[in-house]
Design a protein around this motif. Structure first.
Motif, PDB file in Angstrom:
ATOM      1  N   GLY A 248     -35.230 -25.132  50.089  1.00  0.00           N
ATOM      2  CA  GLY A 248     -35.976 -24.121  49.354  1.00  0.00           C
ATOM      3  C   GLY A 248     -36.634 -24.725  48.133  1.00  0.00           C
ATOM      4  N   LEU A 249     -37.953 -24.562  48.038  1.00  0.00           N
ATOM      5  CA  LEU A 249     -38.734 -24.980  46.870  1.00  0.00           C
ATOM      6  C   LEU A 249     -39.642 -23.832  46.452  1.00  0.00           C
ATOM      7  CD1 LEU A 249     -39.662 -28.578  48.098  1.00  0.00           C
ATOM      8  CD2 LEU A 249     -37.924 -27.980  46.410  1.00  0.00           C
ATOM      9  N   SER A 250     -39.114 -22.647  46.514  1.00  0.00           N
ATOM     10  CA  SER A 250     -39.903 -21.433  46.330  1.00  0.00           C
ATOM     11  C   SER A 250     -39.871 -20.955  44.887  1.00  0.00           C
ATOM     12  CB  SER A 250     -39.366 -20.331  47.248  1.00  0.00           C
ATOM     13  OG  SER A 250     -38.024 -20.018  46.906  1.00  0.00           O
ATOM     14  N   MET A 251     -40.618 -19.875  44.630  1.00  0.00           N
ATOM     15  CA  MET A 251     -40.561 -19.110  43.375  1.00  0.00           C
ATOM     16  C   MET A 251     -41.179 -19.821  42.180  1.00  0.00           C
ATOM     17  SD  MET A 251     -36.666 -17.618  43.871  1.00  0.00           S
ATOM     18  CE  MET A 251     -36.576 -16.945  42.215  1.00  0.00           C
ATOM     19  N   GLY A 252     -41.754 -20.998  42.395  1.00  0.00           N
ATOM     20  CA  GLY A 252     -42.293 -21.759  41.274  1.00  0.00           C
ATOM     21  C   GLY A 252     -43.781 -22.018  41.404  1.00  0.00           C
ATOM     22  N   LEU A 253     -44.248 -23.038  40.666  1.00  0.00           N
ATOM     23  CA  LEU A 253     -45.673 -23.351  40.607  1.00  0.00           C
ATOM     24  C   LEU A 253     -46.020 -24.478  41.580  1.00  0.00           C
ATOM     25  CD1 LEU A 253     -45.470 -21.509  38.158  1.00  0.00           C
ATOM     26  CD2 LEU A 253     -46.847 -23.134  36.874  1.00  0.00           C
ATOM     27  N   HIS A 277     -41.977 -19.664  49.513  1.00  0.00           N
ATOM     28  CA  HIS A 277     -42.627 -18.417  49.105  1.00  0.00           C
ATOM     29  C   HIS A 277     -42.867 -18.388  47.594  1.00  0.00           C
ATOM     30  CE1 HIS A 277     -38.613 -16.839  47.894  1.00  0.00           C
ATOM     31  NE2 HIS A 277     -39.307 -16.012  47.132  1.00  0.00           N
ATOM     32  N   HIS A 278     -43.847 -17.636  47.200  1.00  0.00           N
ATOM     33  CA  HIS A 278     -44.371 -17.608  45.826  1.00  0.00           C
ATOM     34  C   HIS A 278     -44.885 -19.012  45.474  1.00  0.00           C
ATOM     35  CE1 HIS A 278     -44.630 -16.026  41.626  1.00  0.00           C
ATOM     36  NE2 HIS A 278     -44.643 -17.327  41.382  1.00  0.00           N
ATOM     37  N   HIS A 279     -46.088 -19.298  45.957  1.00  0.00           N
ATOM     38  CA  HIS A 279     -46.689 -20.619  45.797  1.00  0.00           C
ATOM     39  C   HIS A 279     -48.159 -20.471  45.448  1.00  0.00           C
ATOM     40  CE1 HIS A 279     -48.869 -20.144  49.586  1.00  0.00           C
ATOM     41  NE2 HIS A 279     -47.764 -19.567  50.040  1.00  0.00           N
ATOM     42  N   TYR A 280     -48.808 -21.628  45.220  1.00  0.00           N
ATOM     43  CA  TYR A 280     -50.238 -21.657  44.889  1.00  0.00           C
ATOM     44  C   TYR A 280     -50.929 -22.692  45.767  1.00  0.00           C
ATOM     45  CZ  TYR A 280     -48.832 -18.798  40.961  1.00  0.00           C
ATOM     46  OH  TYR A 280     -48.332 -17.764  40.197  1.00  0.00           O
ATOM     47  N   LEU A 281     -50.745 -22.572  47.076  1.00  0.00           N
ATOM     48  CA  LEU A 281     -51.291 -23.507  48.050  1.00  0.00           C
ATOM     49  C   LEU A 281     -52.602 -22.983  48.621  1.00  0.00           C
ATOM     50  CD1 LEU A 281     -48.041 -24.373  50.052  1.00  0.00           C
ATOM     51  CD2 LEU A 281     -48.970 -25.519  48.038  1.00  0.00           C
ATOM     52  N   SER A 282     -53.503 -23.904  48.880  1.00  0.00           N
ATOM     53  CA  SER A 282     -54.767 -23.539  49.524  1.00  0.00           C
ATOM     54  C   SER A 282     -54.513 -23.172  50.985  1.00  0.00           C
ATOM     55  CB  SER A 282     -55.744 -24.705  49.446  1.00  0.00           C
ATOM     56  OG  SER A 282     -55.270 -25.795  50.220  1.00  0.00           O
ATOM     57  N   ASP A 283     -55.468 -22.469  51.581  1.00  0.00           N
ATOM     58  CA  ASP A 283     -55.344 -22.126  52.999  1.00  0.00           C
ATOM     59  C   ASP A 283     -55.237 -23.383  53.858  1.00  0.00           C
ATOM     60  OD1 ASP A 283     -55.514 -19.455  52.342  1.00  0.00           O
ATOM     61  OD2 ASP A 283     -57.655 -19.275  52.824  1.00  0.00           O
ATOM     62  N   GLY A 284     -56.004 -24.404  53.490  1.00  0.00           N
ATOM     63  CA  GLY A 284     -55.967 -25.640  54.254  1.00  0.00           C
ATOM     64  C   GLY A 284     -54.603 -26.308  54.215  1.00  0.00           C
ATOM     65  N   MET A 285     -53.969 -26.324  53.040  1.00  0.00           N
ATOM     66  CA  MET A 285     -52.653 -26.928  52.938  1.00  0.00           C
ATOM     67  C   MET A 285     -51.616 -26.108  53.679  1.00  0.00           C
ATOM     68  SD  MET A 285     -50.697 -29.337  52.069  1.00  0.00           S
ATOM     69  CE  MET A 285     -51.725 -30.348  50.980  1.00  0.00           C
ATOM     70  N   ASP A 297     -39.105 -23.074  60.583  1.00  0.00           N
ATOM     71  CA  ASP A 297     -39.448 -21.749  60.064  1.00  0.00           C
ATOM     72  C   ASP A 297     -39.899 -21.915  58.615  1.00  0.00           C
ATOM     73  OD1 ASP A 297     -39.705 -19.092  59.397  1.00  0.00           O
ATOM     74  OD2 ASP A 297     -37.565 -18.638  59.493  1.00  0.00           O
ATOM     75  N   VAL A 298     -41.220 -21.925  58.394  1.00  0.00           N
ATOM     76  CA  VAL A 298     -41.784 -22.158  57.069  1.00  0.00           C
ATOM     77  C   VAL A 298     -42.217 -20.822  56.467  1.00  0.00           C
ATOM     78  CG1 VAL A 298     -43.526 -23.381  55.720  1.00  0.00           C
ATOM     79  CG2 VAL A 298     -42.592 -24.428  57.793  1.00  0.00           C
ATOM     80  N   ASP A 299     -41.659 -20.476  55.321  1.00  0.00           N
ATOM     81  CA  ASP A 299     -41.994 -19.229  54.634  1.00  0.00           C
ATOM     82  C   ASP A 299     -43.074 -19.519  53.601  1.00  0.00           C
ATOM     83  OD1 ASP A 299     -42.184 -16.854  53.232  1.00  0.00           O
ATOM     84  OD2 ASP A 299     -40.020 -16.608  52.958  1.00  0.00           O
ATOM     85  N   LEU A 300     -44.275 -19.023  53.858  1.00  0.00           N
ATOM     86  CA  LEU A 300     -45.415 -19.201  52.956  1.00  0.00           C
ATOM     87  C   LEU A 300     -45.896 -17.866  52.407  1.00  0.00           C
ATOM     88  CD1 LEU A 300     -47.318 -21.896  55.050  1.00  0.00           C
ATOM     89  CD2 LEU A 300     -46.240 -22.247  52.820  1.00  0.00           C
ATOM     90  N   SER A 301     -45.003 -16.917  52.291  1.00  0.00           N
ATOM     91  CA  SER A 301     -45.377 -15.595  51.806  1.00  0.00           C
ATOM     92  C   SER A 301     -45.603 -15.617  50.299  1.00  0.00           C
ATOM     93  CB  SER A 301     -44.298 -14.570  52.167  1.00  0.00           C
ATOM     94  OG  SER A 301     -43.048 -14.924  51.598  1.00  0.00           O
ATOM     95  N   GLU A 302     -46.141 -14.532  49.792  1.00  0.00           N
ATOM     96  CA  GLU A 302     -46.411 -14.368  48.358  1.00  0.00           C
ATOM     97  C   GLU A 302     -47.299 -15.488  47.806  1.00  0.00           C
ATOM     98  OE1 GLU A 302     -42.950 -13.400  45.987  1.00  0.00           O
ATOM     99  OE2 GLU A 302     -41.923 -12.608  47.755  1.00  0.00           O
ATOM    100  N   ALA A 303     -48.406 -15.703  48.486  1.00  0.00           N
ATOM    101  CA  ALA A 303     -49.328 -16.763  48.084  1.00  0.00           C
ATOM    102  C   ALA A 303     -50.163 -16.335  46.890  1.00  0.00           C
ATOM    103  CB  ALA A 303     -50.241 -17.124  49.251  1.00  0.00           C
ATOM    104  N   GLY A 304     -50.188 -17.164  45.851  1.00  0.00           N
ATOM    105  CA  GLY A 304     -51.096 -16.961  44.739  1.00  0.00           C
ATOM    106  C   GLY A 304     -52.399 -17.707  44.993  1.00  0.00           C
ATOM    107  N   LYS A 305     -53.392 -17.429  44.195  1.00  0.00           N
ATOM    108  CA  LYS A 305     -54.670 -18.110  44.352  1.00  0.00           C
ATOM    109  C   LYS A 305     -54.576 -19.517  43.774  1.00  0.00           C
ATOM    110  CE  LYS A 305     -57.314 -13.812  44.057  1.00  0.00           C
ATOM    111  NZ  LYS A 305     -58.354 -13.055  43.297  1.00  0.00           N
ATOM    112  N   VAL A 313     -43.872 -18.433  37.281  1.00  0.00           N
ATOM    113  CA  VAL A 313     -42.728 -18.498  38.180  1.00  0.00           C
ATOM    114  C   VAL A 313     -42.308 -17.065  38.542  1.00  0.00           C
ATOM    115  CG1 VAL A 313     -41.957 -20.697  37.212  1.00  0.00           C
ATOM    116  CG2 VAL A 313     -41.013 -18.551  36.320  1.00  0.00           C
ATOM    117  N   ALA A 314     -41.540 -16.941  39.592  1.00  0.00           N
ATOM    118  CA  ALA A 314     -41.158 -15.602  40.039  1.00  0.00           C
ATOM    119  C   ALA A 314     -40.199 -14.915  39.091  1.00  0.00           C
ATOM    120  CB  ALA A 314     -40.535 -15.686  41.436  1.00  0.00           C
ATOM    121  N   VAL A 315     -39.278 -15.680  38.482  1.00  0.00           N
ATOM    122  CA  VAL A 315     -38.274 -15.107  37.596  1.00  0.00           C
ATOM    123  C   VAL A 315     -38.268 -15.884  36.291  1.00  0.00           C
ATOM    124  CG1 VAL A 315     -35.822 -14.667  37.217  1.00  0.00           C
ATOM    125  CG2 VAL A 315     -36.805 -14.325  39.491  1.00  0.00           C
TER     126      VAL A 315
END
Length: 317
Positions: A248-253, A277-285, A297-305, A313-315
């Motif tokens: 898990g490397l989620s919830m951050g920048l 989840h909760h990331h700032y990745l481009s569509d291409g990445m 099983d890769v969770d890429l939900s909660e995408a920021g621009k 960060v999320a919290v």
């Protein structure tokens, strides 16, 4: 992401809130059948000590397997030291205890950054058979209180450790890395931001990433960090990753730079799941990740621009 809901289960047991049941005169469940929750409502007329003594009086605590500790303060915050002392002083009356959640509080009761923890080392030393420990909140010097502390210990039974915080102190991160935890299978650290005491660096994570004291580790989460890209780059080369099932490397920048480092590092195809989840990745990445890790099983939900000016960060608070 504010924590808005109380868990319905803990340690695979349904959570049972003792205080409302006592107030309503409800029948109590079998001691080993539930995770017992004890806590105070805002401006409660009782103290936590009184509620704890009610628990000891009304429940056969020799059979209790899991405890969930809610708010231990009434209308004004105070550190958890007295609560920790109450629990550890009664360790002899809790021989079956295998799981403890300290600080199970939602944001409506108290923001996570204001939950005043203290030294939690006595919980590990008093309960050598404990298998799961969750601590929410940290507090600390940023608000003038002592805050969360942990001394390096050896604990032969602990299988899961989760520290949830909007700012996890560097000395706590280093202490986790210095602990000898041969049975630990799951470790999750919410690193947070320096504004709330989260002053750790990637260097502080190196003993964890080396994994020498964590031979059983299978699930690792290093979350909620401003430095998520740097953490991802370190993880890409970390020895511990080869034995993981979940990362898990989620919830951050996390940005394309961090995700790119992951893809260019050691293989990750052995993972069962990768939580970003909760990331700032481009569509291409995002597409590169899902293609390269087709069996994961890769969770890429909660995408920021990716070009968003204000990233968070999320919290935190």
């Amino acid at each position: 992401m504010a924590i808005s809901q109380h868990p319905e289960h803990f340690h695979d047991l349904p959570v049972f809130d003792l205080v409302p049941a006592l107030q309503e005169g409800a029948e109590l469940p079998e001691p080993a059948a539930v995770a017992w929750k004890i806590g105070l409502e805002y401006d409660s007329a009782e103290t936590f000590r009184q509620r704890w003594e009610e628990f000891l009086d009304r429940v056969d605590t020799t059979l209790v397997r899991a405890l969930v500790i809610g708010a231990w303060w009434q209308d004004e915050q105070k550190p958890a030291a007295e609560t920790v002392e109450l629990i550890t002083a009664n360790a002899g009356r809790l021989p079956a205890l295998r799981a403890l959640f300290l600080g199970e509080v939602t944001y409506e009761e108290c923001e996570i950054s204001w939950i005043q923890q203290s030294d939690v080392t006595p919980l590990l030393t008093a309960f050598p058979a404990l298998e799961e420990l969750v601590v929410r909140g940290a507090g600390g010097d940023w608000d003038g209180n002592g805050g969360l502390r942990l001394d390096p210990v050896r604990h032969p039974a602990l299988r899961s450790l989760r520290l949830e915080s909007g700012g996890l102190p560097a000395e706590v991160v280093r202490a986790v890395g210095a602990c000898d935890l041969p049975a630990l299978e799951q470790l999750e650290l919410w690193l947070g931001v320096d504004q709330y005491g989260g002053d750790s660096t990637v260097a502080d994570l190196e003993p964890i990433l080396a994994g020498l004291r964590l031979p059983a580790l299978r699930r690792l989460g290093l979350l909620d960090s401003l430095a998520q890209d740097e953490i991802a780059a370190a993880v890409a080369q970390a020895p511990v990753v080869a034995r993981l099932e979940h990362l898990g490397l989620s919830m951050g920048l996390l940005t394309d730079a961090g995700a790119g480092a992951l893809l260019e590092g050691q293989p990750l195809t052995h993972l069962k799941s990768l939580d970003l989840h909760h990331h700032y990745l481009s569509d291409g990445m995002q597409q590169r990740l899902t293609t390269a890790l087709a069996g994961v099983d890769v969770d890429l939900s909660e995408a920021g621009k990716p070009d968003e000016r204000w990233r968070y960060v999320a919290v935190a608070e």
